[in-house]
Design an enzyme around this catalytic site. Sequence first.
Site, PDB file in Angstrom:
ATOM      1  N   ASP A   1      -7.729   1.394  -1.070  1.00 51.33           N
ATOM      2  CA  ASP A   1      -6.602   0.752  -1.746  1.00 51.33           C
ATOM      3  C   ASP A   1      -5.291   0.897  -0.979  1.00 51.33           C
ATOM      4  O   ASP A   1      -4.214   0.650  -1.525  1.00 51.33           O
ATOM      5  CB  ASP A   1      -6.450   1.287  -3.175  1.00 51.33           C
ATOM      6  CG  ASP A   1      -6.146   2.781  -3.233  1.00 51.33           C
ATOM      7  OD1 ASP A   1      -5.652   3.343  -2.240  1.00 51.33           O
ATOM      8  OD2 ASP A   1      -6.382   3.393  -4.297  1.00 51.33           O
TER       9      ASP A   1
ATOM     10  N   HIS B   1      -2.905   0.527  -4.069  1.00 50.93           N
ATOM     11  CA  HIS B   1      -2.969   1.732  -4.888  1.00 50.93           C
ATOM     12  C   HIS B   1      -2.167   1.624  -6.185  1.00 50.93           C
ATOM     13  O   HIS B   1      -2.668   1.994  -7.255  1.00 50.93           O
ATOM     14  CB  HIS B   1      -2.490   2.935  -4.073  1.00 50.93           C
ATOM     15  CG  HIS B   1      -2.696   4.246  -4.760  1.00 50.93           C
ATOM     16  ND1 HIS B   1      -3.951   4.735  -5.058  1.00 50.93           N
ATOM     17  CD2 HIS B   1      -1.807   5.164  -5.234  1.00 50.93           C
ATOM     18  CE1 HIS B   1      -3.829   5.902  -5.662  1.00 50.93           C
ATOM     19  NE2 HIS B   1      -2.550   6.179  -5.788  1.00 50.93           N
TER      20      HIS B   1
ATOM     21  N   SER C   1      -4.667   7.356 -10.246  1.00 48.44           N
ATOM     22  CA  SER C   1      -4.436   8.187  -9.066  1.00 48.44           C
ATOM     23  C   SER C   1      -4.634   9.669  -9.384  1.00 48.44           C
ATOM     24  O   SER C   1      -5.666  10.054  -9.915  1.00 48.44           O
ATOM     25  CB  SER C   1      -3.035   7.905  -8.517  1.00 48.44           C
ATOM     26  OG  SER C   1      -2.833   8.524  -7.270  1.00 48.44           O
TER      27      SER C   1
END
Length: 538
Positions: free
Chosen positions: A391, A416, A184
């Site tokens: 995601d 995610h 991320s």
Amino acid sequence: MAVLLEDIVKSVEHLLKLISKTSQEQTYVDPTLDPVLLVPGIAGSILNAVDSETGRTERVWVRILGADHEFRDKLWSRFNPATGKTECLDPGTHIEIPQDRYGLYAIDMLDPDMIIGSECVYYFHDMIVEFIKWGYKEGTTLFGFGYDFRQSNRLQETLDRFAAKLESVYTASGGRKINIISHSMGGLLTKCFMSLHADIFEKYVKSWIAIAAPFQGAPGYITSTFLNGASFVEGWEQNFFISKWSMQQLLLECPSIYELMACLDYKWEHVPLLEIWKKRCDSDGNSTTVLETYPPVEAIPIFMEALSTNTICYSGVDMFMPFNLEILKWANETRKLLSSAVLPEQIKFYNIYGTNNETPHCVCYGSNEAPVTDLRELPTLQARYINVDGDGTVPLESAKADGLRAVARVGVPGDHRGILCERHVFRILKHWLRADHDPFYNPVNDYVILPTAFEMESTKTKGMQVTSLREEWEIVGDDQDCAENMAEKEPLVGSITVARTSGDRSVQEEAHATVTIQSQNDGKKHVELNAVSISASA
């Protein structure tokens, strides 16, 4: 009463520590592996609040008991434009990241005391367990880099710590270059460091694998975060954590969040929009409802108006907490830096991104029947989303657009945070890190092709050449359907024939091939190719 409750809370926390599971002892170490450094994303590091006078330390992210109160008391912050740093509202508190287990403790389980529903606070936990199975060893070939995720991705204090971490990992591993695995926003931090300190990056880094990185932002997620707050987890477990409103007030003063807004210079195939149903009146007093749309640049005044009266109460004092233009200015400079980053020539870059999840991209407030009459109402309204593939947080379009020279980009179905414990991702990492020694694995389709037979024969007589080919493979994948009722399934057979005749008809060629796919009881597929080619000359 408050003191008694605090004592009870701390007693329960102590009990949870005593009965929590301990890690299993490692039985296998592979001395040939290059070191790996795990870099988390936003909200992916344990944060401790330290009393500047007494040195007393208390975990404030993440915790179960007293979570919301401690979060607001110790983590709520103000951005200082002179330093580019977000500073705690409590002047007697500063934030530290625990360095236990060579940095892995802070990014493993974000609340190590949690037992019921513990999976919701797992971060890199499953991946760490998997790496240790492969022969990685904490402190020798496996390390973590936790950081204060409230801060800008280009804050020099964080980048200095990152440089020191790279040097220490390089030294601890005996001078081996490092494989960075970021998740991320950790991808943006890594990219900022690479852009500003390319010499250090090139000296210590062998490869960088970015997972679910919002390279061009996470527009829908950030828009709703500014206006409505954010939940760290979904489902019943969110009752243990911080309220969306408390999180919203923190993130309004965090440069890292503004740096996740939609990149303004990127040419979006699908432009992320803020949409608002509003009522308009003409000169005759007739009203109509229209849908107004705002691309990223034009959405800024909407944020400003919507949050123009936003306040918090801290230590009995009402504090103004609007959309922060000083942070936006800082974040715009960060995004320029990110867009100009260049990967050093000797370093390999890989990109894994999540797919098959509805991901907020455009955000809409109001409706034709219930239009918005005052923009200051937006924080109290329920947002509706126009979703794209991704995601669930980062759109596929953003995650794929890394702007770097990539060895490979692979999409994996997963959300995610859940993508960090996907078996497919583990197999890809194992292959790219050369921890499996399997040259036949295909990361894109997630299977292994094992050649088992190859025969080729060619004969030529009286102007005719006949070539026959037989080749066999075993394909090892994770197709559960093929592992069930194998005895009942018939082989799949396909065939193809091609022919060619030259313009003067002096040469005629024909080839015929048959492919047979037979499922086996152990979940493998046996593939056999038989082909014959005939070429005749007049």
